[in-house]
Write a protein that holds these residues in place. Structure first.
Motif, PDB file in Angstrom:
ATOM      1  N   ILE A 197       0.836  -1.206   0.000  1.00 58.33           N
ATOM      2  CA  ILE A 197       0.000   0.000   0.000  1.00 58.33           C
ATOM      3  C   ILE A 197       0.868   1.252   0.000  1.00 58.33           C
ATOM      4  O   ILE A 197       0.526   2.268  -0.602  1.00 58.33           O
ATOM      5  CB  ILE A 197      -0.981  -0.002   1.210  1.00 58.33           C
ATOM      6  N   GLU A 198       2.049   1.196   0.652  1.00 60.47           N
ATOM      7  CA  GLU A 198       2.942   2.357   0.651  1.00 60.47           C
ATOM      8  C   GLU A 198       3.427   2.685  -0.762  1.00 60.47           C
ATOM      9  O   GLU A 198       3.553   3.854  -1.135  1.00 60.47           O
ATOM     10  CB  GLU A 198       4.147   2.106   1.568  1.00 60.47           C
ATOM     11  N   THR A 199       3.696   1.625  -1.556  1.00 58.39           N
ATOM     12  CA  THR A 199       4.115   1.845  -2.945  1.00 58.39           C
ATOM     13  C   THR A 199       3.002   2.514  -3.743  1.00 58.39           C
ATOM     14  O   THR A 199       3.228   3.500  -4.465  1.00 58.39           O
ATOM     15  CB  THR A 199       4.507   0.507  -3.598  1.00 58.39           C
ATOM     16  N   LEU A 200       1.788   1.961  -3.623  1.00 58.39           N
ATOM     17  CA  LEU A 200       0.646   2.540  -4.343  1.00 58.39           C
ATOM     18  C   LEU A 200       0.404   3.982  -3.902  1.00 58.39           C
ATOM     19  O   LEU A 200       0.104   4.863  -4.727  1.00 58.39           O
ATOM     20  CB  LEU A 200      -0.608   1.686  -4.095  1.00 58.39           C
ATOM     21  N   MET A 201       0.538   4.218  -2.591  1.00 59.70           N
ATOM     22  CA  MET A 201       0.319   5.554  -2.045  1.00 59.70           C
ATOM     23  C   MET A 201       1.363   6.540  -2.584  1.00 59.70           C
ATOM     24  O   MET A 201       1.033   7.671  -2.974  1.00 59.70           O
ATOM     25  CB  MET A 201       0.431   5.472  -0.511  1.00 59.70           C
TER      26      MET A 201
ATOM     27  N   LEU B  46      -5.309   3.159  -8.382  1.00 56.65           N
ATOM     28  CA  LEU B  46      -4.251   2.539  -7.571  1.00 56.65           C
ATOM     29  C   LEU B  46      -4.624   2.519  -6.095  1.00 56.65           C
ATOM     30  O   LEU B  46      -4.392   1.535  -5.389  1.00 56.65           O
ATOM     31  CB  LEU B  46      -2.928   3.292  -7.751  1.00 56.65           C
ATOM     32  N   LEU B  47      -5.184   3.617  -5.605  1.00 55.85           N
ATOM     33  CA  LEU B  47      -5.561   3.689  -4.185  1.00 55.85           C
ATOM     34  C   LEU B  47      -6.697   2.719  -3.877  1.00 55.85           C
ATOM     35  O   LEU B  47      -6.736   2.095  -2.813  1.00 55.85           O
ATOM     36  CB  LEU B  47      -5.964   5.122  -3.821  1.00 55.85           C
ATOM     37  N   ILE B  48      -7.644   2.619  -4.817  1.00 53.12           N
ATOM     38  CA  ILE B  48      -8.759   1.684  -4.620  1.00 53.12           C
ATOM     39  C   ILE B  48      -8.233   0.251  -4.547  1.00 53.12           C
ATOM     40  O   ILE B  48      -8.780  -0.599  -3.852  1.00 53.12           O
ATOM     41  CB  ILE B  48      -9.782   1.821  -5.771  1.00 53.12           C
ATOM     42  N   GLY B  49      -7.126   0.005  -5.257  1.00 59.77           N
ATOM     43  CA  GLY B  49      -6.599  -1.358  -5.344  1.00 59.77           C
ATOM     44  C   GLY B  49      -5.945  -1.885  -4.093  1.00 59.77           C
ATOM     45  O   GLY B  49      -5.586  -3.060  -4.043  1.00 59.77           O
TER      46      GLY B  49
ATOM     47  N   ALA C  72     -11.375   7.645  -2.980  1.00 54.73           N
ATOM     48  CA  ALA C  72     -10.670   6.377  -3.171  1.00 54.73           C
ATOM     49  C   ALA C  72      -9.971   5.944  -1.886  1.00 54.73           C
ATOM     50  O   ALA C  72     -10.075   4.792  -1.458  1.00 54.73           O
ATOM     51  CB  ALA C  72      -9.658   6.505  -4.305  1.00 54.73           C
ATOM     52  N   ILE C  73      -9.234   6.872  -1.254  1.00 56.35           N
ATOM     53  CA  ILE C  73      -8.524   6.512  -0.022  1.00 56.35           C
ATOM     54  C   ILE C  73      -9.514   6.300   1.125  1.00 56.35           C
ATOM     55  O   ILE C  73      -9.321   5.434   1.986  1.00 56.35           O
ATOM     56  CB  ILE C  73      -7.451   7.569   0.347  1.00 56.35           C
TER      57      ILE C  73
END
Length: 738
Positions: free
Chosen positions: A184-188, A389-392, A713-714
């Protein structure tokens, strides 16, 4: 038979258990697991976010600690010194020490959240909370600056963005190096940097702030779930009273050793497992067993740590150390069970490992294809791709199963239902037939006098003469007769002698009296009425003793191991659940049939332990999913052969260590309750999966068509995680019915 954590430990030894601080969800656990598994010498690793633990086989402790710390979590140094098989009292009784807030050195660690109890004011003084406050203040200042000096554009928001994003990006980089590139940190990080580059710095900073707040909330929810079972340890008092030369003296409960005698006053909690040495009192076991009515306990009866003495002062002999009392062992075994992944959890983990990269690809396609193929606006579609990406983030999906499993295991343990792992909890709902042992499970485990029949004297005299002969004997039949006489005066017996294989004789009130089995009557001739009476009682599965006075048959005493009061209601509950029941016993056919007839179930009698195991396999061959219920000793082969083995026991070592599950308080109603708990838990899991995937599906569609953006999304990700965890925590309120 389901595999327990102990089975896994046996494969690679030794294993070391660590307490990990800062895990918000199962995605965090997966990241740590993958990182530690890559270290040299590590052969096996298991991480549980809900238990807050990590079990590692092999590897160097310093490297392991460094790897976990680099990811932004804390490691309990004290746990490193103890083997997973040998838990210290400190490990399990002092969770308030282990679940500490991070130190100031962790101020900027992205995962550094507090482990303070819900509602504790110290929560807002933790490094994570301070970082959130600084980020929020910077965002507010940026708003004020831009309102008064628009020429600065989006640059003031960059400061607020960097305050929150730098630690997140650092941990994203560490996770990528450790083998978890899709965290999640990568996507964030990708989303926030991308948003800044397309001119959405204000929104990027707000999303980072919301992400950190969401992590704090997720940490609180995980902590609440973790506390579901460890809260039991708070039931045991810190100090105990001992008699020191006639004066009461307080000593730490942790210092008590087996053999010590403690004094427990009315209203006090009992500080250790033990046996009552002196006194008779009602004991409130509700805090431990959930029983609403206090039980009267007498000298020789077992008592549990954490229960409450109601009436009079008791002297209790301690039988186990604080680290090994019933509550500590339940907490330890439930934590181990929470560490072992359930089949559904393993499936969700595999699904998530493919789902996250797929979402990353989808986000890239959403950002690139519309501008390339149809000439759409690049900024608009890059923005939507970043929101995808955040939704993922798979947090809500991955936590859906372990949160429910952990809450279900904790709820069961609070009611004396010890289930050794998520696999057992899941498997119980598939049971189609329960095979019960008879003695001590369906029956009370001790004979009682059921009938007294006099042929020439009154019933009371028959009983008192028999009791006179049996006084002083420890034979179960003798104890049953003495118990039935109760307060009636018992005459003295003279010249008593045991007649091997036949019975006992003596002189009572000047008369020659004997208590014999019907086969040992020798020259005494039975009348047709007497023969008929004995045959009728034998036909009911009862053991008959004949009392003779001066060579004549005076009366009959019939005894039988009677049904438990809760046996029939429990079997009715199983029938309502659509589950069949059979009885497997080594007892004789007549007794077994009589008991089975009163229960309306099928009986298999005169079985050796290996016969019980063979019958279980025979039932499985017919397509049945078998749960075997027994005492955990002579039923061990059958317990091992069954799909689910359930030991009945009052908190004994055998009940705790044998089989897949244990009904610690030996209540028949616990068996249908276990199955009901399994069904409720699995229902909760599917609700969680529906919430997690449903919310993501809705926001995925609304984001692609332009209705929602980065903020929703977040919020969808954090909201789904909190909703799923809160739904799982409802299981902590589960109660045994009946």
């Amino acid at each position: 038979m389901a595999h327990t954590q102990r089975d896994m430990e046996d494969a690679h030894s030794p294993a070391v258990r660590y307490r990990i601080g800062g895990m918000d969800c199962a995605a965090c656990a997966a990241k740590i697991e993958k990182a530690v598994a890559r270290l040299p010498g590590v052969t096996q690793v298991g991480v549980s976010a809900l238990a807050g633990t990590m079990v590692v086989h092999g590897g160097e402790a310093t490297r392991i600690s460094a790897q976990v710390t680099a990811l932004g979590y804390t490691v309990d140094d004290e746990a490193q010194a103890s083997s997973h098989q040998e838990h210290s009292h400190h490990d399990h009784a002092d969770h308030s020490h282990h679940d500490h807030a991070h130190t100031d050195a962790d101020d900027h660690k992205g995962h550094g959240h507090s482990h303070a109890p819900l509602g504790d004011g110290s929560l807002w003084r933790t490094p994570k909370a301070r970082l959130i406050a600084i980020c929020a203040a910077a965002l507010l200042v940026a708003h004020i600056v831009v309102m008064n000096a628009p020429q600065f554009g989006q640059w003031p928001f960059l400061v607020a963005l960097l305050i929150g994003l730098v630690p997140i990006a650092r941990h994203a980089f560490a996770a990528t190096r450790a083998g978890s590139p899709f965290s999640i940190e990568t996507l964030m990080t990708i989303s926030a940097v991308g948003a800044f580059l397309i001119g959405a710095a204000e929104e990027a900073a707000m999303v980072v702030l919301l992400f950190m707040v969401g992590e704090l909330l997720e940490g609180l929810a995980a902590q609440r779930a973790r506390a579901g079972i460890t809260g039991l340890t708070k039931l045991v008092p810190d100090v105990a009273l001992i008699d020191a030369s006639g004066a009461l003296r307080e000593v730490p409960a942790s210092s008590l050793a087996p053999g010590a005698v403690i004094i427990v006053r009315p209203g006090d909690r009992i500080a250790a497992d033990g046996v009552i040495a002196e006194g008779e009192s009602a004991i409130d076991e509700a805090p431990v067993t959930g029983e609403s009515v206090p039980k009267t306990k007498r000298p020789g009866d077992r008592v549990f740590a954490g229960t409450i003495n109601m009436d009079v002062v008791l002297r209790i002999e301690v039988t186990s150390r604080a680290a090994d009392n019933t509550i500590a062992r339940i907490v330890r075994l439930v934590e181990e069970a929470q560490e072992a992944k359930a089949p559904t959890e393993r499936f969700i983990d595999r699904f998530a490992s493919r789902y996250t990269p797929a979402v990353l690809v989808l986000g890239a396609l959403v950002a690139i294809l519309p501008p390339l193929l149809w000439g759409q606006d690049w900024d608009t579609w890059i923005y939507r791709g970043l929101a995808v990406l955040l939704i993922g983030c798979p947090c809500a999906l991955v936590i859906s199963t372990p949160a429910a499993i952990a809450a279900g295991l904790s709820a069961g343990a609070r009611h004396g239902l010890l289930l050794k792992g998520g696999g057992v909890l899941e498997g119980l709902r598939r049971v189609t037939i329960v095979a019960f042992d008879k003695t001590g499970t369906l029956t009370q485990g001790r004979p009682v006098v059921t009938d007294v029949q006099s042929f020439e004297d009154n019933d009371t005299r028959i009983l008192t003469y028999a009791a006179a002969l049996e006084r002083g004997s420890s034979h179960p039949l003798a104890l049953a007769i003495l118990d039935r006489v109760d307060a009636a005066p018992i005459p003295a017996a003279m010249a008593t002698r045991v007649i091997a294989g036949k019975g006992i004789s003596g002189v009572v009130e000047g008369r020659n009296v004997a208590l014999l089995s019907p086969r040992a009557l020798d020259d005494i001739v039975l009348s047709p009425i007497q023969e008929s009476a004995i045959a009728a009682l034998n036909g009911e599965g009862k053991t008959v003793s004949v009392l003779t006075i001066d060579g004549r048959i005076a009366g009959l005493i019939a005894l039988r191991d009677e049904l438990r009061a809760d046996a029939i209601p429990a079997l009715k509950s199983l029938k309502m659940q659509g589950i069949k029941a059979v009885m497997l016993t080594g007892d004789n056919r007549l007794t077994a049939d009589a008991i089975a007839q009163s229960l309306d179930i099928t009986a298999y009698a005169e079985l050796m332990p290996e016969d019980k195991s063979r019958l279980v396999r025979s039932l499985q061959a017919e397509g049945e999913v078998v749960a075997k219920v027994g005492d955990g000793i002579n039923d061990a082969p059958a317990l091992a052969a069954a799909d689910i083995g359930i030991a009945m026991g009052g908190g004994t070592d055998v009940a705790l260590e044998t089989a897949d599950a244990a009904a610690l308080h030996a209540r028949m109603q616990d068996i249908p309750a276990m199955i009901a708990l399994s069904q409720v838990t699995m229902g909760n899991i599917w609700q969680n999966i529906t919430i997690a995937l449903g919310l993501k599906g809705v926001f995925l569609i609304t984001t692609i068509i332009g209705i929602t953006g980065l903020w929703p999304a977040i919020l969808a990700d954090t909201g789904a995680t909190v909703l799923v965890t809160a739904n799982a925590l409802r299981l902590l309120r589960w109660r045994v019915r009946g």
